[in-house]
Write an enzyme that holds these catalytic residues in place. Structure first.
Site, PDB file in Angstrom:
ATOM      1  N   GLU A 117      50.491  -1.460 -26.369  1.00  0.00           N
ATOM      2  CA  GLU A 117      50.694  -0.128 -25.792  1.00  0.00           C
ATOM      3  C   GLU A 117      52.041   0.475 -26.196  1.00  0.00           C
ATOM      4  O   GLU A 117      52.956  -0.262 -26.570  1.00  0.00           O
ATOM      5  CB  GLU A 117      50.671  -0.242 -24.260  1.00  0.00           C
ATOM      6  CG  GLU A 117      49.469  -0.965 -23.737  1.00  0.00           C
ATOM      7  CD  GLU A 117      49.076  -0.520 -22.347  1.00  0.00           C
ATOM      8  OE1 GLU A 117      49.966  -0.356 -21.507  1.00  0.00           O
ATOM      9  OE2 GLU A 117      47.873  -0.348 -22.117  1.00  0.00           O
ATOM     10  N   TYR A 164      41.223  -2.757 -11.321  1.00  0.00           N
ATOM     11  CA  TYR A 164      41.272  -1.989 -12.565  1.00  0.00           C
ATOM     12  C   TYR A 164      39.917  -1.361 -12.860  1.00  0.00           C
ATOM     13  O   TYR A 164      38.872  -1.881 -12.450  1.00  0.00           O
ATOM     14  CB  TYR A 164      41.648  -2.906 -13.740  1.00  0.00           C
ATOM     15  CG  TYR A 164      43.139  -3.170 -13.885  1.00  0.00           C
ATOM     16  CD1 TYR A 164      43.864  -3.792 -12.885  1.00  0.00           C
ATOM     17  CD2 TYR A 164      43.816  -2.808 -15.049  1.00  0.00           C
ATOM     18  CE1 TYR A 164      45.224  -4.039 -13.027  1.00  0.00           C
ATOM     19  CE2 TYR A 164      45.166  -3.056 -15.206  1.00  0.00           C
ATOM     20  CZ  TYR A 164      45.875  -3.670 -14.189  1.00  0.00           C
ATOM     21  OH  TYR A 164      47.210  -3.906 -14.342  1.00  0.00           O
TER      22      TYR A 164
HETATM   23  C1  LIG Z   1      47.626  -2.696 -19.066  1.00  0.00           C
HETATM   24  C2  LIG Z   1      46.367  -2.277 -19.184  1.00  0.00           C
HETATM   25  C3  LIG Z   1      45.213  -3.005 -18.727  1.00  0.00           C
HETATM   26  C4  LIG Z   1      44.001  -2.374 -18.701  1.00  0.00           C
HETATM   27  C5  LIG Z   1      42.889  -3.057 -18.217  1.00  0.00           C
HETATM   28  C6  LIG Z   1      43.016  -4.334 -17.786  1.00  0.00           C
HETATM   29  O1  LIG Z   1      41.966  -5.028 -17.283  1.00  0.00           O
HETATM   30  C7  LIG Z   1      44.233  -4.967 -17.842  1.00  0.00           C
HETATM   31  O2  LIG Z   1      44.299  -6.242 -17.404  1.00  0.00           O
HETATM   32  C8  LIG Z   1      45.339  -4.299 -18.314  1.00  0.00           C
END
Ligand SMILES: C=Cc1ccc(O)c(O)c1
Length: 170
Positions: free
Chosen positions: A70, A25
């Site tokens: 979200e 991510y």
């Molecule tokens: C679902 C979004 C998200 C964004 C960043 C992260 O580290 C996450 O675990 C989830």
């Protein structure tokens, strides 16, 4: 990025990290209540989002919590410990995202109506909960409200390209 202590030093932070389940991510703390992110690999790899409103607080020196809900109905809670290059994240996916992740793999800002329609059309429960530790392998403060940090869709090889450009300019 030098060691940080207070919230004002966390704002503007840009991170790349790998969760222990292998998901990669990218996250940008855009300002005191807004984040942008890009998902490079994992169940919803290819998804990216700008201007997600979030609650962003300092827990104690050098420890920061970011959480939000979200348009998909997914809830996220992240605890960053940047000085130790680590975080802990919990993602609470609605049942429908687990069963149809491909619907959410897009630039969400252009498809808010699709996310809202899907969360009504499909099932929410039981939620799919993903709690994971992650290791931060890139961190830099890019200043607040920098639209250039997350400005295009993730693609294969993007992380390697970013890291090699960073080496070239450092
Ligand atoms: C679902 C979004 C998200 C964004 C960043 C992260 O580290 C996450 O675990 C989830």
């Amino acid at each position: 990025m030098k060691d940080i202590k207070d919230l004002n030093e966390f704002l503007g932070a840009h991170f790349l990290y790998t969760y222990d389940n292998g998901w990669k991510y990218e996250f940008y703390v855009k300002n005191k209540n807004t984040v942008d992110y890009r998902i490079h690999t994992g169940m919803v790899g290819g998804r990216w989002v700008k201007d997600q409103k979030a609650d962003i607080v300092k827990i104690t020196d050098g420890v920061f919590k970011v959480c939000w809900t979200e348009p998909t109905g997914t809830d996220v809670s992240l605890d960053f410990v940047p000085n130790e290059n680590k975080l802990h994240g919990v993602i609470f996916f609605p049942k429908w995202v687990h069963e149809h992740p491909e619907i959410t793999v897009c630039f969400q800002n252009d498809f808010i109506d699709v996310m809202e329609a899907s969360r009504v059309k499909y099932e929410t429960y039981p939620k799919y909960v993903v709690p994971e530790f992650g290791k931060i392998f890139y961190k830099k403060n890019e200043g607040i409200n920098n639209e250039k940090v997350i400005s295009e869709a993730p693609y294969e090889g993007m992380i390697e390209k970013m890291m090699s450009q960073e080496l070239a300019f450092s």
